[in-house]
Enzyme design. Structure first.
Site, PDB file in Angstrom:
ATOM      1  N   ASN B 150     -20.013  46.674  -4.549  1.00 14.32           N
ATOM      2  CA  ASN B 150     -18.689  47.016  -4.917  1.00 14.32           C
ATOM      3  C   ASN B 150     -17.557  46.434  -4.130  1.00 14.32           C
ATOM      4  OD1 ASN B 150     -19.968  48.981  -3.527  1.00 14.32           O
ATOM      5  ND2 ASN B 150     -18.150  50.100  -3.636  1.00 14.32           N
ATOM      6  N   SER B 198     -21.744  52.282 -15.648  1.00 17.48           N
ATOM      7  CA  SER B 198     -20.453  53.181 -15.879  1.00 17.48           C
ATOM      8  C   SER B 198     -19.398  52.635 -16.975  1.00 17.48           C
ATOM      9  CB  SER B 198     -20.215  53.318 -14.375  1.00 17.48           C
ATOM     10  OG  SER B 198     -18.861  54.141 -14.677  1.00 17.48           O
ATOM     11  N   GLY B 199     -19.140  53.454 -17.767  1.00 15.40           N
ATOM     12  CA  GLY B 199     -18.374  52.999 -18.771  1.00 15.40           C
ATOM     13  C   GLY B 199     -16.969  52.438 -18.334  1.00 15.40           C
ATOM     14  N   HIS B 200     -16.418  53.057 -17.204  1.00 15.70           N
ATOM     15  CA  HIS B 200     -15.050  52.697 -16.856  1.00 15.70           C
ATOM     16  C   HIS B 200     -14.999  51.397 -15.937  1.00 15.70           C
ATOM     17  CE1 HIS B 200     -14.526  54.375 -12.703  1.00 15.70           C
ATOM     18  NE2 HIS B 200     -15.810  54.766 -12.897  1.00 15.70           N
ATOM     19  N   CYS B 324      -8.233  53.851   7.447  1.00 14.44           N
ATOM     20  CA  CYS B 324      -7.378  54.829   7.172  1.00 14.44           C
ATOM     21  C   CYS B 324      -7.044  55.000   5.678  1.00 14.44           C
ATOM     22  CB  CYS B 324      -5.865  54.243   7.705  1.00 14.44           C
ATOM     23  SG  CYS B 324      -5.857  54.407   9.431  1.00 14.44           S
TER      24      CYS B 324
END
Lengths: 285, 397
Positions: B150, B198-200, B324
């Site tokens: 990712n 995953s759909g989104h 951060c």
């Protein structure tokens, strides 16, 4: 996204007093590229000990930049003695608050101010001496000493390990020092009888011949120090040993890195003191 | 103005997907498990969605279990493999997985005493295949390796790993959340036992995912209750989410070629433009073998959160692997696993594009980001001339 106050956003987007002062009367440098935030603070002080100008350069996130900007605004026009009383809480309050996880940015500002004032007073003329600590190195990942943690606990009334991490970064890396932080928290709460003076621990090298001692130093460097430096693309070469003086060369990414002094003291020297002899001093050469 | 280049975080729901599900909120709201026709028509639509998902992956519709998200799919796959093989106490995964896998594995190690081997990568994020091969033990229950990373977009050799696992009799799961819809997946040709999506991440809404479980693979449900999903995942179906996922998979098939050409071209234009315009910038990841939409760049001497917030002022949305932004103090575990030095990792920015991005948007970023970096560098106590030769060399690699 962090919830920053409008004042934090303003000081981040429009930082005041950015830059350097060529003939500064006091300079404070804290942090490093490796740690993710660093601040250099420059002070100009007149004959009445009034801070007439302050400038900064900061590498870090929005709250680090805003904290640096706020710090300069808080101290310009004050005497050195007055500025000395400016705490990290003052910086955070001036900004209308910081997310708790970002409080270490205000602590960095306070530390830079302390260093700059020490430097102004001639108490820490060299960078090497600035990072000298009497206490025990607690967090090796971020180079945080017990004295800094205890000060943060007392000044900000910290209660948990998470609080200590938010304010000092200690414990935010590998997590090996969590037990030590818990001990310091207990000590600050008075849960440990601090009046008892523990007997001085015997260091591992006691009683060793010179040759055995040299082998032990080599072993600690090979097995513990080198892998840590290699993880960041660096390396180390042992050049010489003279009594308690250990001479090393930093290689690869560690070579002449801006934070090499911190690496020498906070990582290499601290580890050799812990594992071989507390009297060891590590130098580059 | 919003320029959205954070599509690996989530994607815009495709307008066609939205239109498809609109009636199922207001008019066709029956429970697909009901006996009446009003619910039954929703059940038919769910069956269609299952066929659409299966068509994208080239598997049977019966091999698809709808879930709530990628994390649920990942958790279900690992827990099912362990529950079905109680005598096997070893898991193999990688150091660059999503927390949906990593956090679960750490939990299983600590709470349930499982042994986990975390396979490392080289400096470009390429998996160490020898390490993976050598890690397989007689009691290895499952190997789980993500299809695409990712953060860097790196594509891992899933077909090779699946075959290796197959040969050694070990179950193989892949978290394909970032890969589905962007790269061709053919489950008929690759011996993957379980696959999460995953759909989104592919223009369906949040709150729906799916798990492919190959026929005859031992399976133990994670959610136990009613008989939905063939008793493999209890709970009333998220009907609109499932229907949306089906439509999104249909659209993904339609747009796959575009993803590989037009989105890639935009990504390359953005990446090359920034590499050319900004000094001291480095690409993180495998230049030749990654998702067509992802570019992870490290800007030396500046910190990622500061860059993100400055970009946000101009309406540019991206992500950072800097410490951060995460609430932790350590930068991205993916970049650290790759051995990216701290000074690079702190200044990393991930751009992830979609078919909804335009050339004008890319031009705007290439035009404006160099100024942001320059302004932040003016603030920084570090600069190129202050850097040691070793560091400078690394920056220019």
């Amino acid at each position: 996204m962090w919830e920053y106050t409008d004042k934090v956003k303003d000081h981040f987007l429009n930082p005041r007093n950015v830059g350097t002062i060529e003939d500064a009367d006091g300079i404070g440098e804290v942090g490093s590229l490796a740690c993710g935030d660093a601040l250099t603070l420059y002070l100009k002080v007149d004959e009445n000990e009034v801070i007439t100008d302050a400038k900064f350069q900061t590498f870090g996130c929005a709250s680090a930049i805003a904290s640096s900007s706020a710090l300069t605004e808080l101290i310009i026009g004050r005497t050195v003695a007055e500025a000395e009383n400016v705490s990290n809480k003052d910086i955070a309050e001036y900004l209308g608050g910081l997310p708790r996880q970002k409080m270490h940015c205000s602590v960095m500002g306070h530390e830079a101010l302390e260093q700059a004032i020490r430097n102004y007073r001639g108490e820490a003329p060299s960078k090497a001496e600035e990072s000298h600590h009497e206490g025990q190195l607690i967090c090796e990942c971020f180079g945080v000493y017990d004295e800094e943690i205890l000060a943060a606990i007392k000044e900000n009334n910290l209660r948990t390990v998470e609080d200590v991490t938010n304010f000092t970064k200690a414990g935010g890396g590998c997590g090996k020092c969590v037990e030590d932080i818990e001990r310091l928290l207990a000590e600050a709460r008075g849960e440990v009888a601090t009046c008892e003076t523990p007997s001085a621990p015997e260091f591992p090298a006691q009683g060793l011949t010179n040759l055995q001692r040299m082998h032990l130093i080599e072993k600690v460097i090979d097995e513990e120090i080198r892998p840590m430096l290699q993880a960041d693309g660096g390396n180390i070469q042992l050049s010489d040993i003279n009594g308690t003086d250990v001479f090393v060369k930093l290689l690869g990414m560690c070579s002449n890195c801006p934070s090499s002094q911190l690496t020498l003291q906070n990582v290499i020297e601290a580890k050799l003191r812990e594992k071989v002899d507390p009297a060891i001093t590590v130098r580059e050469g | 103005m919003t320029i959205y280049m954070d599509n690996n975080a989530t994607t815009r729901v495709d307008p066609a997907v939205f239109e498809e599900i609109r009636p199922y909120f207001t008019e066709l709201y029956g429970n697909p498990s009901s006996m009446h026709k009003f619910g039954g028509q929703v059940g038919v639509k769910i069956r269609e969605a299952r066929e659409r998902v299966a068509a994208l992956l080239n598997c049977s519709p019966e091999e698809i279990i709808f879930t709530a998200c990628g994390t649920e799919s990942d958790n279900t796959a690992i827990r099912s493999a362990l529950a079905a093989q109680p005598d096997k106490r070893h898991i193999i995964t990688t150091r660059v997985e999503h927390p949906a896998i990593l956090s679960l594995c750490k939990y299983l190690e600590k709470k349930d005493g499982y042994a986990v081997t975390y396979v490392g990568t080289d400096e470009n994020g390429r998996l160490n295949m020898d390490e993976l091969r050598q890690a397989i033990r007689d009691d290895t229950a499952i190997i789980s390796v993500m299809w695409a990373n990712n953060e860097t977009g790196n594509l891992h050799p899933i077909e090779d790993i699946a075959r290796l696992a197959h040969e050694r009799g070990v179950l193989f799961h892949t978290d394909a959340v970032q890969a589905v819809g962007k790269v061709a997946i053919d489950l008929k040709k690759t011996p993957i036992d379980m696959l999460s999506l995953s759909g989104h991440k592919l223009h369906a809404p949040k709150g729906v995912g799916a798990l492919f479980v190959r026929k005859r693979i031992p399976f133990r449900p994670y959610l136990i209750g009613g008989h939905q999903e063939g008793s493999r995942r209890a709970g009333t179906e998220n009907t609109t989410g499932i229907i949306a996922l089906g439509k999104a998979c249909d659209l993904a098939r339609e747009h796959m070629a575009e993803e590989d050409t037009q989105v890639r071209a935009l990504r390359d234009k953005l990446e090359n433009g920034l590499l050319k315009a900004v000094p001291d910038v480095k690409l993180n990841g495998d230049r030749d073998n990654r998702l067509p939409n992802t570019s992870n760049l490290s800007f030396g001497y500046v910190e990622g959160e500061a860059i993100l917030l400055m970009m946000d002022q101009l309406g540019i949305c991206a992500s950072s692997g800097s410490a951060c932004t995460s609430g932790s103090l350590e930068p991205s575990h993916v970049l650290r696993a790759m051995g990216v030095p701290f000074n690079f990792a702190h200044g990393s920015i991930r751009f992830s594009l979609s078919r909804f991005n335009t050339e004008e948007e890319v031009d705007f970023v290439v035009e404006n980001l160099p100024g942001i970096i320059a302004n932040l560098r003016k603030l920084s106590p570090f600069s190129a001339e202050k850097q040691a030769p070793a560091c400078t060399k690394a920056f220019s690699e």
